[in-house]
Motif scaffolding. Sequence first.
Motif, PDB file in Angstrom:
ATOM      1  N   PHE A 404       0.811  -1.228   0.000  1.00 38.79           N
ATOM      2  CA  PHE A 404       0.000   0.000   0.000  1.00 38.79           C
ATOM      3  C   PHE A 404       0.842   1.274   0.000  1.00 38.79           C
ATOM      4  O   PHE A 404       0.279   2.367   0.139  1.00 38.79           O
ATOM      5  CB  PHE A 404      -0.924   0.013   1.224  1.00 38.79           C
ATOM      6  N   GLN A 405       2.167   1.139  -0.119  1.00 41.79           N
ATOM      7  CA  GLN A 405       3.061   2.294  -0.144  1.00 41.79           C
ATOM      8  C   GLN A 405       2.918   3.139   1.113  1.00 41.79           C
ATOM      9  O   GLN A 405       2.801   4.374   1.065  1.00 41.79           O
ATOM     10  CB  GLN A 405       2.781   3.158  -1.385  1.00 41.79           C
ATOM     11  N   LEU A 406       2.902   2.470   2.266  1.00 42.64           N
ATOM     12  CA  LEU A 406       2.789   3.149   3.551  1.00 42.64           C
ATOM     13  C   LEU A 406       4.106   3.027   4.302  1.00 42.64           C
ATOM     14  O   LEU A 406       4.812   2.022   4.191  1.00 42.64           O
ATOM     15  CB  LEU A 406       1.668   2.529   4.401  1.00 42.64           C
ATOM     16  N   SER A 407       4.428   4.042   5.087  1.00 43.34           N
ATOM     17  CA  SER A 407       5.651   4.001   5.882  1.00 43.34           C
ATOM     18  C   SER A 407       5.480   3.050   7.054  1.00 43.34           C
ATOM     19  O   SER A 407       4.359   2.775   7.506  1.00 43.34           O
ATOM     20  CB  SER A 407       6.009   5.400   6.386  1.00 43.34           C
ATOM     21  N   ASN A 408       6.604   2.549   7.550  1.00 43.93           N
ATOM     22  CA  ASN A 408       6.554   1.664   8.719  1.00 43.93           C
ATOM     23  C   ASN A 408       6.015   2.389   9.944  1.00 43.93           C
ATOM     24  O   ASN A 408       5.399   1.776  10.827  1.00 43.93           O
ATOM     25  CB  ASN A 408       7.953   1.114   9.019  1.00 43.93           C
ATOM     26  N   THR A 409       6.242   3.695  10.007  1.00 47.96           N
ATOM     27  CA  THR A 409       5.790   4.459  11.169  1.00 47.96           C
ATOM     28  C   THR A 409       4.275   4.466  11.285  1.00 47.96           C
ATOM     29  O   THR A 409       3.720   4.265  12.369  1.00 47.96           O
ATOM     30  CB  THR A 409       6.328   5.895  11.094  1.00 47.96           C
ATOM     31  N   VAL A 410       3.583   4.695  10.156  1.00 44.51           N
ATOM     32  CA  VAL A 410       2.119   4.752  10.220  1.00 44.51           C
ATOM     33  C   VAL A 410       1.548   3.366  10.512  1.00 44.51           C
ATOM     34  O   VAL A 410       0.528   3.232  11.213  1.00 44.51           O
ATOM     35  CB  VAL A 410       1.538   5.330   8.910  1.00 44.51           C
ATOM     36  N   LEU A 411       2.197   2.302  10.021  1.00 46.65           N
ATOM     37  CA  LEU A 411       1.749   0.955  10.362  1.00 46.65           C
ATOM     38  C   LEU A 411       1.975   0.669  11.841  1.00 46.65           C
ATOM     39  O   LEU A 411       1.172  -0.011  12.484  1.00 46.65           O
ATOM     40  CB  LEU A 411       2.491  -0.070   9.507  1.00 46.65           C
ATOM     41  N   THR A 414      -0.654   2.591  14.055  1.00 46.62           N
ATOM     42  CA  THR A 414      -2.046   2.153  13.895  1.00 46.62           C
ATOM     43  C   THR A 414      -2.186   0.668  14.201  1.00 46.62           C
ATOM     44  O   THR A 414      -2.570   0.283  15.306  1.00 46.62           O
ATOM     45  CB  THR A 414      -2.541   2.463  12.466  1.00 46.62           C
ATOM     46  N   LEU A 415      -1.841  -0.192  13.248  1.00 45.09           N
ATOM     47  CA  LEU A 415      -2.110  -1.623  13.393  1.00 45.09           C
ATOM     48  C   LEU A 415      -1.342  -2.244  14.564  1.00 45.09           C
ATOM     49  O   LEU A 415      -1.928  -2.924  15.415  1.00 45.09           O
ATOM     50  CB  LEU A 415      -1.755  -2.347  12.087  1.00 45.09           C
ATOM     51  N   LEU A 416      -0.019  -2.005  14.610  1.00 48.10           N
ATOM     52  CA  LEU A 416       0.772  -2.634  15.665  1.00 48.10           C
ATOM     53  C   LEU A 416       0.431  -2.060  17.036  1.00 48.10           C
ATOM     54  O   LEU A 416       0.317  -2.796  18.019  1.00 48.10           O
ATOM     55  CB  LEU A 416       2.259  -2.459  15.357  1.00 48.10           C
ATOM     56  N   ALA A 417       0.257  -0.739  17.121  1.00 50.19           N
ATOM     57  CA  ALA A 417      -0.078  -0.115  18.404  1.00 50.19           C
ATOM     58  C   ALA A 417      -1.467  -0.529  18.869  1.00 50.19           C
ATOM     59  O   ALA A 417      -1.672  -0.853  20.044  1.00 50.19           O
ATOM     60  CB  ALA A 417       0.011   1.407  18.291  1.00 50.19           C
ATOM     61  N   TRP A 418      -2.437  -0.530  17.970  1.00 48.42           N
ATOM     62  CA  TRP A 418      -3.793  -0.928  18.349  1.00 48.42           C
ATOM     63  C   TRP A 418      -3.829  -2.397  18.760  1.00 48.42           C
ATOM     64  O   TRP A 418      -4.464  -2.761  19.751  1.00 48.42           O
ATOM     65  CB  TRP A 418      -4.760  -0.692  17.191  1.00 48.42           C
ATOM     66  N   PRO A 507       8.281  12.101   8.006  1.00 48.92           N
ATOM     67  CA  PRO A 507       8.062  13.186   8.984  1.00 48.92           C
ATOM     68  C   PRO A 507       7.040  12.839  10.053  1.00 48.92           C
ATOM     69  O   PRO A 507       6.912  13.552  11.051  1.00 48.92           O
ATOM     70  CB  PRO A 507       7.554  14.336   8.103  1.00 48.92           C
ATOM     71  N   LEU A 508       6.313  11.741   9.852  1.00 48.17           N
ATOM     72  CA  LEU A 508       5.292  11.348  10.810  1.00 48.17           C
ATOM     73  C   LEU A 508       5.871  11.053  12.186  1.00 48.17           C
ATOM     74  O   LEU A 508       5.178  11.177  13.194  1.00 48.17           O
ATOM     75  CB  LEU A 508       4.550  10.120  10.273  1.00 48.17           C
ATOM     76  N   ALA A 553      -2.059  12.769  11.643  1.00 48.06           N
ATOM     77  CA  ALA A 553      -1.056  11.761  11.291  1.00 48.06           C
ATOM     78  C   ALA A 553      -1.326  11.165   9.919  1.00 48.06           C
ATOM     79  O   ALA A 553      -0.398  11.014   9.105  1.00 48.06           O
ATOM     80  CB  ALA A 553      -1.046  10.662  12.360  1.00 48.06           C
ATOM     81  N   LEU A 554      -2.572  10.830   9.642  1.00 46.87           N
ATOM     82  CA  LEU A 554      -2.896  10.252   8.338  1.00 46.87           C
ATOM     83  C   LEU A 554      -2.727  11.274   7.220  1.00 46.87           C
ATOM     84  O   LEU A 554      -2.247  10.931   6.126  1.00 46.87           O
ATOM     85  CB  LEU A 554      -4.326   9.705   8.353  1.00 46.87           C
ATOM     86  N   LEU A 555      -3.104  12.518   7.463  1.00 47.62           N
ATOM     87  CA  LEU A 555      -2.912  13.552   6.445  1.00 47.62           C
ATOM     88  C   LEU A 555      -1.425  13.803   6.186  1.00 47.62           C
ATOM     89  O   LEU A 555      -1.017  14.066   5.055  1.00 47.62           O
ATOM     90  CB  LEU A 555      -3.600  14.850   6.878  1.00 47.62           C
ATOM     91  N   THR A 556      -0.618  13.684   7.224  1.00 48.21           N
ATOM     92  CA  THR A 556       0.826  13.818   7.043  1.00 48.21           C
ATOM     93  C   THR A 556       1.389  12.648   6.254  1.00 48.21           C
ATOM     94  O   THR A 556       2.254  12.823   5.384  1.00 48.21           O
ATOM     95  CB  THR A 556       1.518  13.902   8.410  1.00 48.21           C
ATOM     96  N   GLU A 557       0.913  11.446   6.531  1.00 45.10           N
ATOM     97  CA  GLU A 557       1.388  10.259   5.817  1.00 45.10           C
ATOM     98  C   GLU A 557       1.071  10.347   4.333  1.00 45.10           C
ATOM     99  O   GLU A 557       1.895   9.979   3.484  1.00 45.10           O
ATOM    100  CB  GLU A 557       0.757   9.010   6.428  1.00 45.10           C
ATOM    101  N   PHE A 558      -0.117  10.846   3.992  1.00 47.32           N
ATOM    102  CA  PHE A 558      -0.515  10.937   2.586  1.00 47.32           C
ATOM    103  C   PHE A 558      -0.120  12.277   1.957  1.00 47.32           C
ATOM    104  O   PHE A 558      -0.616  12.636   0.898  1.00 47.32           O
ATOM    105  CB  PHE A 558      -2.025  10.725   2.464  1.00 47.32           C
TER     106      PHE A 558
END
Length: 566
Positions: A404-411, A414-418, A507-508, A553-558
């Motif tokens: 999905f072209q997402l950074s490890n930080t946002v994953l 979200t997913l790992l932290a939740w 930058p997230l 955070a999501l707006l920064t990621e995208f």
Amino acid sequence: CWEVRKHNSSEWCRFIRSNPDCRLDGGFLDYLGGVFCVFPPRLLPLAVTLYALWLLYLFIILGVTAEKFFCPNLSAISTNLKLTPGLSLTSPLHGVTFLAFGNGAPDVFSAVVAFSDPRTAGLAVGAIFGAGVFVTTVVAGGIALVKPFTAASRPFLRDVIFYMVAVFLTFVVLYLGRIRLAEALGYLGLYVFYVLTVVLCTWIHRRQRGDGLAPPGPWEPEMPTDEEESEPSGTSSGDYGEEYRPLLPSRETSLRILTSALSPLDYRRWRRKPWYWRLFKAFKVPVELVLLLTVPVVDPDKDDLNWKRPLNCLHILTSPLLCILTLKSGAYGLYQIQGIFPVWGLVTLVASALALIIFITTSNEEPPKYHCVFAFLGFLASAMWINAAATELVNILRTLGIIFQLSNTVLGLTLLAWGNSIGGEGSAGPPCPPGTPWGPPAIPQVSLSPSPDTFSDLTMARQGYPRMAFSACFGGIIFNILVGVGLGCLLQMSSSQPLVKLEPDSPLVWVLAGALGLSLVFSFVTVPAQCFQLGKPYGTCLLAYYLVFLCVALLTEFRVIHFPTP
């Protein structure tokens, strides 16, 4: 490896196979090869769906292993080491060491695995900061909404100050882009100082109140005495023990003991539970069965210490095999001695002989004097299970990030932290209820820092212990950040390279650090301003804060919002 989606779909597999950056370190499954080589491009949504379901199941494996096997064995070890919660000064020591480690094992192991590869270090940073924001806002706010209460002033201020120091140290390390040996040891040293501070504060507080329970706050229910806590708080399967007990004592055969010990279902409890609990239990049964086969559990609360001779003798064989076959993804277990005999074969022969000796020299009715050794064996085996599941978890998250072209930080945030923060079994209640020998003592003024668990904390608050649950929000995550970062980086250092690079992948990271620091400052200012009386306005503000943070955070990621990076 992110460039794979920019190529033609016919070139995906060749790109994955030829690019060194696409190799996943550790783990038993090649997730990148599976999604880009095994599944055709038109079935990519199916592959992602299967990966998402497997990701959820990995979280179930982590939760079941930590709650039912790792934490009980750790408690048994602490009991054998005379660190029982009943002692005056070892009670807080038990809480901030053994209890925190037992409940925070999935978080720490996930951080250690993520820090093992610079490409996935962002997962660890995102998970640690993301879980911090989630717990200090959503969980803490939910507790205040469920049960308004008066917070314990000194433990709250102590925990928030230590946590702010830990966040500041992590911010500095990220700004420098590396962590050296002295800094990694500083993380662990700060946690040792925190433990000593908890013990000292508890000793001073108990001296002041003369070892009696302090009066509760205006919104806090009366804490039950020891006699009241010893009474069962609800219906359990043990309530039906007399009805099903035979009139004449009889000795069970080894085969009957083995089959009953390997049954993960309590059929009387199964009939009383709603359909959704049965559905979730059905998903957990395969995991629990495999864990029962490979991980011994010692229970100091039982007369027989949970001694099951045939099963425990089987554990002598299965637990060592599990350890060598999961260590380094089985590389050590499959290694052949002199190129002829595999290591797993040697372990099988030695363990089988030892299991046979133990079976012959023991009985079904009485555990042997060395039964406590099984607690250490179970601790090691469950730790290897958690480490293996955490490795697969990190690898599959990295694969989803590439898809999905997402950074490890946002994953991570979200997913790992939740996944690591939600935990629990809904209405099942806390895994270690207050007042039990393995749970935190029922002393509302002392924060024993159990790991933050959303369902457990909210259930504890509904049962009348909001102060203890609130303390867990700020005390438990101190262990996760200090030991997770310190130990995770320390294990990756060597004599040739005594540092670990921590370069933010987006930058997230700075948004995360700022949001966590701001949430701590908000609670540090507003809670004393309200005279430590927390209610619905405080909880509503925290929940609103998390929603705003998540949107930013999501707006920064995208890349909708741009922040200047240091």
